[in-house]
Design an enzyme around this catalytic site. Structure first.
Site, mmCIF file in Angstrom:
data_model
loop_
_atom_site.group_PDB
_atom_site.id
_atom_site.type_symbol
_atom_site.label_atom_id
_atom_site.label_comp_id
_atom_site.label_asym_id
_atom_site.label_seq_id
_atom_site.Cartn_x
_atom_site.Cartn_y
_atom_site.Cartn_z
ATOM 1 C CE1 TYR A 1 53.265 -26.255 21.352
ATOM 2 C CE2 TYR A 1 54.364 -27.948 22.638
ATOM 3 C CZ TYR A 1 53.827 -26.678 22.531
ATOM 4 O OH TYR A 1 53.831 -25.830 23.608
ATOM 5 N N GLY B 1 40.904 -28.114 25.458
ATOM 6 C CA GLY B 1 41.116 -27.340 24.231
ATOM 7 C C GLY B 1 41.794 -25.991 24.446
ATOM 8 C CG LEU B 2 41.298 -23.990 28.065
ATOM 9 C CD1 LEU B 2 41.370 -23.655 29.554
ATOM 10 C CD2 LEU B 2 40.413 -22.980 27.331
ATOM 11 N N GLY B 3 44.930 -25.356 25.508
ATOM 12 C CA GLY B 3 46.303 -25.345 24.976
ATOM 13 C C GLY B 3 46.277 -25.063 23.476
ATOM 14 C CB VAL C 1 46.561 -25.423 30.117
ATOM 15 C CG1 VAL C 1 45.157 -25.511 30.690
ATOM 16 C CG2 VAL C 1 46.540 -24.807 28.717
ATOM 17 C CB VAL D 1 52.539 -23.171 25.365
ATOM 18 C CG1 VAL D 1 51.130 -23.759 25.220
ATOM 19 C CG2 VAL D 1 52.847 -22.233 24.203
ATOM 20 N N GLY E 1 43.159 -30.440 28.914
ATOM 21 C CA GLY E 1 42.289 -31.392 28.219
ATOM 22 C C GLY E 1 40.970 -30.796 27.750
#
Ligand SMILES: CC(C)(COP(=O)(O)OP(=O)(O)OC[C@H]1O[C@@H](n2cnc3c(N)ncnc32)[C@H](O)[C@@H]1OP(=O)(O)O)[C@@H](O)C(=O)NCCC(=O)NCCS
Length: 140
Positions: free
Chosen positions: A112, A82-84, A74, A72, A80
């Site tokens: 997480y 919201g893509l993660g 980005v 995972v 920062g």
């Protein structure tokens, strides 16, 4: 800004995948290794922002009971936003019956935790590069 999620490996630029993972600090595997890892994973997601690949994630699962999430990442220029969260929620949403496990990078546990994950108290790992993983804080 247009965000597009891709859920297969069709036409993926593997050099860019390797670049994103390297920039995010997730190892140094080259394009060929990354391609094999993603193509052999049953659940993959690639995030494009204005058609530039900036985020990736993959999972290995039996589709009914258990799954493990890997890679995972980005790109730092896009963290920062919201893509993660989008990546992890996408993978989790496509494996609704599975328990999900992963090992977080040191310092990313809080990310997480926000997504509902809890610390594994009996997690064990046998790593091929055991000393490197110990030095990086993953194992005792
Ligand atoms: C971890 C990573 C994927 C997060 O992606 P991101 O796009 O920056 O994160 P998001 O913007 O989606 O963050 C979602 C939430 O988690 C929080 N969060 C992000 N990183 C965090 C951290 N290290 N600790 C605690 N919370 C964190 C955000 O503040 C946000 O909270 P909110 O929903 O309340 O606003 C990204 O930082 C990354 O690629 N890091 C390097 C690679 C890595 O370590 N990957 C994980 C290895 S398994």
């Amino acid at each position: 800004m247009v965000i597009r999620l891709q859920e297969d490996c069709e036409g993926v630029d593997w050099e860019r995948v390797a670049e994103v993972l390297l920039a995010a600090g997730l190892g140094t595997g080259g394009a060929e290794v990354r391609q094999k890892a993603f193509e052999n994973s049953d659940t993959v997601v690639f995030v494009h922002v204005d058609e530039l690949l900036v985020g990736v994630g993959r999972a290995l699962s039996d589709d009914v009971l258990q799954a493990a999430i890997y890679d995972v990442a980005v790109h730092p220029d896009h963290q920062g936003n919201g893509l993660g969260r989008l990546i992890v929620e996408n993978l989790a949403g496509r494996l609704p019956e599975c328990n999900l496990i992963l090992f977080a990078s040191v310092g990313k546990e809080g990310f997480y935790r926000k997504l509902g994950f809890r610390r594994l108290l009996t997690g064990m790992g046998l790593f091929r590069k055991a000393e490197a993983m110990r030095e990086r804080g993953f194992t005792d």
